[in-house]
Each structure stands twice: as structure tokens, then as C-alpha cells.
Design a protein around this motif. Structure first.
Motif, PDB file in Angstrom:
ATOM      1  N   LEU A 133       0.820  -1.210   0.000  1.00 27.77           N
ATOM      2  CA  LEU A 133       0.000   0.000   0.000  1.00 27.77           C
ATOM      3  C   LEU A 133       0.855   1.260   0.000  1.00 27.77           C
ATOM      4  O   LEU A 133       0.539   2.233  -0.687  1.00 27.77           O
ATOM      5  N   LYS A 134       1.947   1.236   0.764  1.00 28.75           N
ATOM      6  CA  LYS A 134       2.853   2.397   0.778  1.00 28.75           C
ATOM      7  C   LYS A 134       3.424   2.633  -0.618  1.00 28.75           C
ATOM      8  O   LYS A 134       3.507   3.776  -1.069  1.00 28.75           O
ATOM      9  N   GLU A 135       3.795   1.544  -1.283  1.00 27.79           N
ATOM     10  CA  GLU A 135       4.351   1.651  -2.641  1.00 27.79           C
ATOM     11  C   GLU A 135       3.300   2.186  -3.612  1.00 27.79           C
ATOM     12  O   GLU A 135       3.594   3.034  -4.448  1.00 27.79           O
ATOM     13  N   THR A 136       2.068   1.722  -3.475  1.00 26.18           N
ATOM     14  CA  THR A 136       0.984   2.194  -4.339  1.00 26.18           C
ATOM     15  C   THR A 136       0.746   3.682  -4.124  1.00 26.18           C
ATOM     16  O   THR A 136       0.600   4.443  -5.093  1.00 26.18           O
ATOM     17  N   ILE A 137       0.707   4.107  -2.880  1.00 25.81           N
ATOM     18  CA  ILE A 137       0.486   5.525  -2.575  1.00 25.81           C
ATOM     19  C   ILE A 137       1.629   6.368  -3.121  1.00 25.81           C
ATOM     20  O   ILE A 137       1.404   7.420  -3.724  1.00 25.81           O
ATOM     21  N   GLU A 138       2.857   5.898  -2.930  1.00 24.57           N
ATOM     22  CA  GLU A 138       4.022   6.636  -3.434  1.00 24.57           C
ATOM     23  C   GLU A 138       3.969   6.733  -4.962  1.00 24.57           C
ATOM     24  O   GLU A 138       4.242   7.790  -5.535  1.00 24.57           O
ATOM     25  N   SER A 139       3.592   5.656  -5.627  1.00 22.47           N
ATOM     26  CA  SER A 139       3.483   5.668  -7.094  1.00 22.47           C
ATOM     27  C   SER A 139       2.423   6.665  -7.542  1.00 22.47           C
ATOM     28  O   SER A 139       2.633   7.421  -8.499  1.00 22.47           O
ATOM     29  N   ARG A 140       1.296   6.669  -6.852  1.00 21.83           N
ATOM     30  CA  ARG A 140       0.232   7.620  -7.222  1.00 21.83           C
ATOM     31  C   ARG A 140       0.689   9.062  -7.070  1.00 21.83           C
ATOM     32  O   ARG A 140       0.360   9.917  -7.889  1.00 21.83           O
ATOM     33  N   LYS A 141       1.447   9.339  -6.014  1.00 24.50           N
ATOM     34  CA  LYS A 141       1.962  10.702  -5.817  1.00 24.50           C
ATOM     35  C   LYS A 141       2.881  11.096  -6.964  1.00 24.50           C
ATOM     36  O   LYS A 141       2.786  12.210  -7.488  1.00 24.50           O
ATOM     37  N   VAL A 142       3.766  10.189  -7.346  1.00 25.06           N
ATOM     38  CA  VAL A 142       4.714  10.462  -8.440  1.00 25.06           C
ATOM     39  C   VAL A 142       3.949  10.656  -9.751  1.00 25.06           C
ATOM     40  O   VAL A 142       4.241  11.574 -10.525  1.00 25.06           O
TER      41      VAL A 142
END
Length: 188
Positions: A133-142
């Protein structure tokens, strides 16, 4: 083939525990008699589970459990003759899975160990999900930042910028995150 670390300063108790663990199918039983040896043995031999006495020489069982859990995510059971609120609180903070009270009954060992294994497995899965989930959120921010760059630099609307990124990802056989990273790199 499971392995277990047992650490207690009472040789008779260790022998009794060892025999019961053999009956339960543990192939490797690592024994020691003090907390420091428990930590060293756990880190060098990597057992699947550890059973530690609370009161041991050199380092108590809770401190040993804490040191082991810092490096290994193995379930730990504590053996104790008496429990108080402070001991339970410290054990909880150290990541201990369960208590077995001395003198422990043979029929209490297997359920405590199975529950400890199940809880450890569940915690591992939850940690993995949190990381995903952290990776998904970080990807969405980028991706959002890259979309903003395209909107500003090329005068695109948000849907147009997103479609452009999607097309680039498909054409170049890259993930949307990789395309977003590349866009942000060219901007800086």
C-alpha cells in the motif's frame, strides 16, 4: 522441518521440553541456558520459533526476546513461574507471542506454539500488505506530479496528460510509475 530454540537455566525443564518438542515433530532443537546465548544462538541458527524463560542469567528472557525480534521475525513464547501486569506489558512491547506458566502442562505447549505460528504468519502478511500500500500511494503521488508537469509544460488537461502517460507506458512497455519518474527527471 521446523527448528526451535529453547532457553532455560533449569536443565531438567529443558530436557522435558526437548522431549515434548521431539514428540511434536521438531527436527532441530537448539538449547541454551542464558539470555545472551539465546540471542547469539537465534541469530546464528535462525530457528522457526523460540521458547525462553523469563528469568535467566546474563540477560532476562524479555530482553533476549526483544533483541531477537529486532533481527528475526520469529514467534517467541515465554516461560514464567509468575506473571504480573508489568511483565506482560514488557513482553507485549518486545513482541512476545504467548506465555506458558511453569510448571507448564504438556497439553498447553502445542496450542500455544500453533497460535504463535499463525499470529506470526498473519503479521507477516499484514506487513507485506502495508508495504504494498505504501508503494501504491508513493506511485500515485509520483504519477500525479508527472501529470502536473505535462499539464503545465504542454498545456494539457488532466485526462489528456494521463492518457499521454498511459500511451507512453504501453508504447515503451514500461509501468506508469517508470514513465512518471522519467517525466519528473526531464523536468528537473
Amino acid at each position: 522441518m521446523r527448528s526451535v530454540l529453547i532457553c532455560d537455566d533449569e536443565p531438567v525443564l529443558r530436557m522435558s521440553l526437548k522431549n515434548k518438542l521431539k514428540d511434536l515433530g521438531f527436527a532441530e532443537i537448539i538449547e541454551c541456558s542464558d539470555g545472551e546465548a539465546a540471542v547469539a544462538s537465534a541469530l546464528s541458527r535462525l530457528p522457526d520459533i523460540a521458547i525462553l524463560d523469563v528469568s535467566m542469567p546474563k540477560m532476562d528472557g524479555i530482553s533476549a526476546a526483544k533483541a531477537i525480534r529486532k533481527k528475526l521475525k520469529v514467534p517467541i513464547l515465554l516461560l514464567t513461574a509468575c506473571m504480573d501486569q508489568q511483565t506482560v506489558a514488557k513482553a507485549k512491547e518486545a513482541g512476545v507471542a504467548a506465555f506458558l506458566t511453569k510448571p507448564f502442562r504438556d497439553q498447553d505447549l502445542w496450542p500455544a506454539m500453533e497460535l504463535a505460528f499463525a499470529h506470526a504468519h498473519e503479521m507477516d502478511e499484514l506487513r507485506e500488505q502495508v508495504e504494498d500500500l505504501k508503494e501504491t500511494i508513493e506511485s500515485r503521488k509520483v504519477i500525479e506530479r508527472a501529470k502536473g508537469v505535462l499539464m503545465r509544460s504542454q498545456g494539457l488537461t488532466e485526462p489528456e496528460a494521463f492518457r499521454k502517460m498511459q500511451k507512453l507506458a504501453m508504447d515503451k512497455r514500461k509501468s506508469l510509475r517508470q514513465i512518471a519518474d522519467a517525466i519528473l527527471l526531464t523536468e528537473s
